[in-house]
Design a protein around this motif. Structure first.
Motif, PDB file in Angstrom:
ATOM      1  N   UNK A  86       0.834  -1.204   0.000  1.00  0.00           N
ATOM      2  CA  UNK A  86       0.000   0.000   0.000  1.00  0.00           C
ATOM      3  C   UNK A  86       0.871   1.256   0.000  1.00  0.00           C
ATOM      4  N   UNK A  87       1.917   1.256   0.823  1.00  0.00           N
ATOM      5  CA  UNK A  87       2.809   2.417   0.863  1.00  0.00           C
ATOM      6  C   UNK A  87       3.561   2.588  -0.447  1.00  0.00           C
ATOM      7  N   UNK A  88       4.000   1.470  -1.051  1.00  0.00           N
ATOM      8  CA  UNK A  88       4.674   1.556  -2.347  1.00  0.00           C
ATOM      9  C   UNK A  88       3.758   2.202  -3.382  1.00  0.00           C
ATOM     10  N   UNK A  89       2.497   1.789  -3.390  1.00  0.00           N
ATOM     11  CA  UNK A  89       1.543   2.328  -4.362  1.00  0.00           C
ATOM     12  C   UNK A  89       1.301   3.817  -4.127  1.00  0.00           C
ATOM     13  N   UNK A  90       1.134   4.198  -2.873  1.00  0.00           N
ATOM     14  CA  UNK A  90       0.902   5.614  -2.572  1.00  0.00           C
ATOM     15  C   UNK A  90       2.120   6.463  -2.936  1.00  0.00           C
ATOM     16  N   UNK A  91       3.305   5.961  -2.628  1.00  0.00           N
ATOM     17  CA  UNK A  91       4.519   6.720  -2.952  1.00  0.00           C
ATOM     18  C   UNK A  91       4.686   6.864  -4.460  1.00  0.00           C
ATOM     19  N   UNK A  92       4.401   5.797  -5.196  1.00  0.00           N
ATOM     20  CA  UNK A  92       4.565   5.843  -6.651  1.00  0.00           C
ATOM     21  C   UNK A  92       3.576   6.800  -7.309  1.00  0.00           C
ATOM     22  N   UNK A  94       2.098   9.436  -5.712  1.00  0.00           N
ATOM     23  CA  UNK A  94       2.092  10.763  -5.110  1.00  0.00           C
ATOM     24  C   UNK A  94       0.928  11.027  -4.189  1.00  0.00           C
ATOM     25  N   UNK A  95       0.343  10.005  -3.611  1.00  0.00           N
ATOM     26  CA  UNK A  95      -0.770  10.189  -2.680  1.00  0.00           C
ATOM     27  C   UNK A  95      -0.231  10.616  -1.315  1.00  0.00           C
ATOM     28  N   UNK A  96      -0.983  11.433  -0.620  1.00  0.00           N
ATOM     29  CA  UNK A  96      -0.516  11.965   0.656  1.00  0.00           C
ATOM     30  C   UNK A  96      -1.684  12.056   1.626  1.00  0.00           C
ATOM     31  N   UNK A  97      -2.106  10.912   2.129  1.00  0.00           N
ATOM     32  CA  UNK A  97      -3.258  10.891   3.010  1.00  0.00           C
ATOM     33  C   UNK A  97      -2.919  10.831   4.477  1.00  0.00           C
ATOM     34  N   UNK A  98      -1.643  10.715   4.824  1.00  0.00           N
ATOM     35  CA  UNK A  98      -1.231  10.709   6.227  1.00  0.00           C
ATOM     36  C   UNK A  98       0.126  11.393   6.342  1.00  0.00           C
ATOM     37  N   UNK A  99       0.680  11.424   7.535  1.00  0.00           N
ATOM     38  CA  UNK A  99       1.922  12.160   7.753  1.00  0.00           C
ATOM     39  C   UNK A  99       3.083  11.537   6.985  1.00  0.00           C
ATOM     40  N   UNK A 100       3.189  10.196   6.983  1.00  0.00           N
ATOM     41  CA  UNK A 100       4.335   9.556   6.326  1.00  0.00           C
ATOM     42  C   UNK A 100       4.326   9.802   4.827  1.00  0.00           C
ATOM     43  N   UNK A 105       6.534  13.010   0.024  1.00  0.00           N
ATOM     44  CA  UNK A 105       6.352  13.994  -1.043  1.00  0.00           C
ATOM     45  C   UNK A 105       7.213  15.238  -0.853  1.00  0.00           C
ATOM     46  N   UNK A 106       7.474  15.589   0.387  1.00  0.00           N
ATOM     47  CA  UNK A 106       8.217  16.834   0.639  1.00  0.00           C
ATOM     48  C   UNK A 106       9.715  16.614   0.781  1.00  0.00           C
ATOM     49  N   UNK A 107      10.157  15.378   0.955  1.00  0.00           N
ATOM     50  CA  UNK A 107      11.585  15.110   1.143  1.00  0.00           C
ATOM     51  C   UNK A 107      12.358  15.377  -0.139  1.00  0.00           C
TER      52      UNK A 107
END
Length: 418
Positions: A86-92, A94-100, A105-107
């Motif tokens: 799930x995290x891999x998919x969100x990172x790929x 550009x989803x930003x639904x929580x702090x991590x 996205x901002x790093x």
């Protein structure tokens, strides 16, 4: 260095506590950012106690500090372990639904993701596409290990050991990811259609029905090489000497026990393969006689220390025999392994070079072994030597899975495979 340690919601979250300890013991300032799901496995007090810093999990706390932007902006390194599918998919995407995911996205610093999930999830086309996208953007995605997963399942998808993730992360910061973590294959299937034969484990030479001469080899490195070759598209046969580890589906296993049995299987199959990798720890000697019944202790009061004398004979040199049988033919490519301790005659590398010249194989992978080195360990370092060259390729320290991909990079890059 300011490190953000993201923790995804998987059972492997407990390993992140050990990774956190490695970072803090190295003098780094670590901010832990777990997902809500991760806190179901390891609670915030654990992260705060180990990091010495408060843990924040949502974008609404300390809102005046704008944490969803500031944490990523101020980081020198972001590591996420475990990284779920799930995290891999969100990172790929550009989803930003929580702090991590906001931090990702901002790093603007190096980002290292260590995936952990079931094999089916890791091998799914969607996950592979997400990994490829992230790697194209410069994110380091550490290849997962293969082994026991949640429940009774085994296969690729296991979170690498904390030491391996730590080594990979430090290498990325140093600008030398390949030197410490091996080159990740990503979606490259550069062994597609190739036939690979790998030996692994340690041979056992029987003395009597209950005793044998053996060695400390666990078979982990050979198994990791076989798995890496399969991931890269090869058709793999594993000749396994007394291997007690589970082997993923799709790899053909030929079990053997003794050096003579291993020789028969390897020599009989080598000509049908493009690459032969001799990783097994083969006994140099075997008992000259096998006793059909158990060898008994004597109970002579006049000689209480009496013990039998065991005469040994040499086992055949399987690697040198493969080279000799190959003759002038270009196939198979032969890769040898040299487990050395170093001695009065030379260093581990000195002995490795001498062995390469003596054996005549195409490549020789040299590693230092001992009771607390390599055998049975999950992490290793190797030096790859090439016939006719003084160059040395150093790989590790890293997990045996990562080191295996590094070795295959050398084999493929050597242009020996035609």
């Amino acid at each position: 260095m300011r490190i953000v340690l993201g923790v995804g919601g998987g059972i492997a979250a407990y390993k992140a506590a050990l990774l956190l300890r490695l970072f803090t013991e190295g003098g780094h300032e670590v901010t832990v950012v777990p997902t809500d799901a991760a806190l179901r496995f390891v609670g915030a007090p654990t992260w705060e106690a180990l990091s010495g810093r408060p843990v924040q999990t949502d974008v609404w706390s300390n809102i005046t500090d704008v944490p969803h932007v500031r944490i990523g902006q101020e980081a020198d390194l972001v590591v996420v372990a475990p990284t779920t599918s799930d995290l891999l998919a969100k990172a790929a995407h550009g989803l930003a639904g929580d702090l991590l995911t906001n931090v990702l996205l901002t790093a603007r610093c190096p980002v290292v993701l260590a995936p952990a999930m079931h094999t089916e999830m890791w091998e799914h086309a969607a996950t592979r596409a997400n990994v490829a996208t992230l790697r194209e953007r410069g994110v380091t995605v550490v290849e997962p290990d293969s082994g026991r997963l949640t429940g009774a399942d085994t296969g690729p998808g296991r979170l690498p050991e904390p030491e391996a993730i730590h080594a990979a992360a430090m290498a990325v910061v140093a600008g030398d990811a390949g030197g410490a973590a091996g080159t990740q294959p990503g979606d490259v299937r550069d062994l597609e259609g190739r036939r690979v034969l790998v030996s692994t484990g340690g041979t056992r030479e029987p003395l009597d029905p209950v005793r044998y001469l053996g060695n400390r080899s666990s078979g982990k490195q050979g198994l990791a090489l076989a798995e890496a070759a399969a991931v890269r598209g090869a058709q793999v046969t594993l000749v396994a000497a007394n291997l007690a580890l589970p082997v993923p589906e799709g790899i053909t296993v030929v079990p053997v026990q003794t050096a003579l049995e291993l020789q028969a299987e390897i020599s009989g199959r080598a000509g049908e393969h493009d690459v032969v990798v001799m990783v097994a720890a083969v006994a140099d000697f075997r008992p000259a006689e096998y006793t059909e019944s158990k060898i008994k202790k004597t109970h002579d009061p006049a000689d209480p220390d009496a013990a039998p004398t065991i005469r040994l004979v040499r086992n055949p040199d399987i690697l040198a025999g493969l080279v000799a049988d190959r003759g002038a033919a270009s196939a198979p490519v032969i890769v040898g392994f040299a487990a050395e301790t170093g001695d009065a005659t030379g260093s581990v590398l000195d002995l490795g070079r001498a062995k390469l010249a003596r054996k005549g194989c195409d490549l020789l992978v040299v590693n230092e072994v001992g009771t607390d080195k390599t055998f049975g360990a999950d992490e290793t370092s190797v030096h790859v030597l090439s016939r006719g060259s003084d160059d040395v390729v150093d790989i590790g320290p890293a997990s045996k899975s990562v080191v295996s991909h590094g070795i295959w990079d050398v084999v493929v890059g050597s242009a020996l495979i035609r």
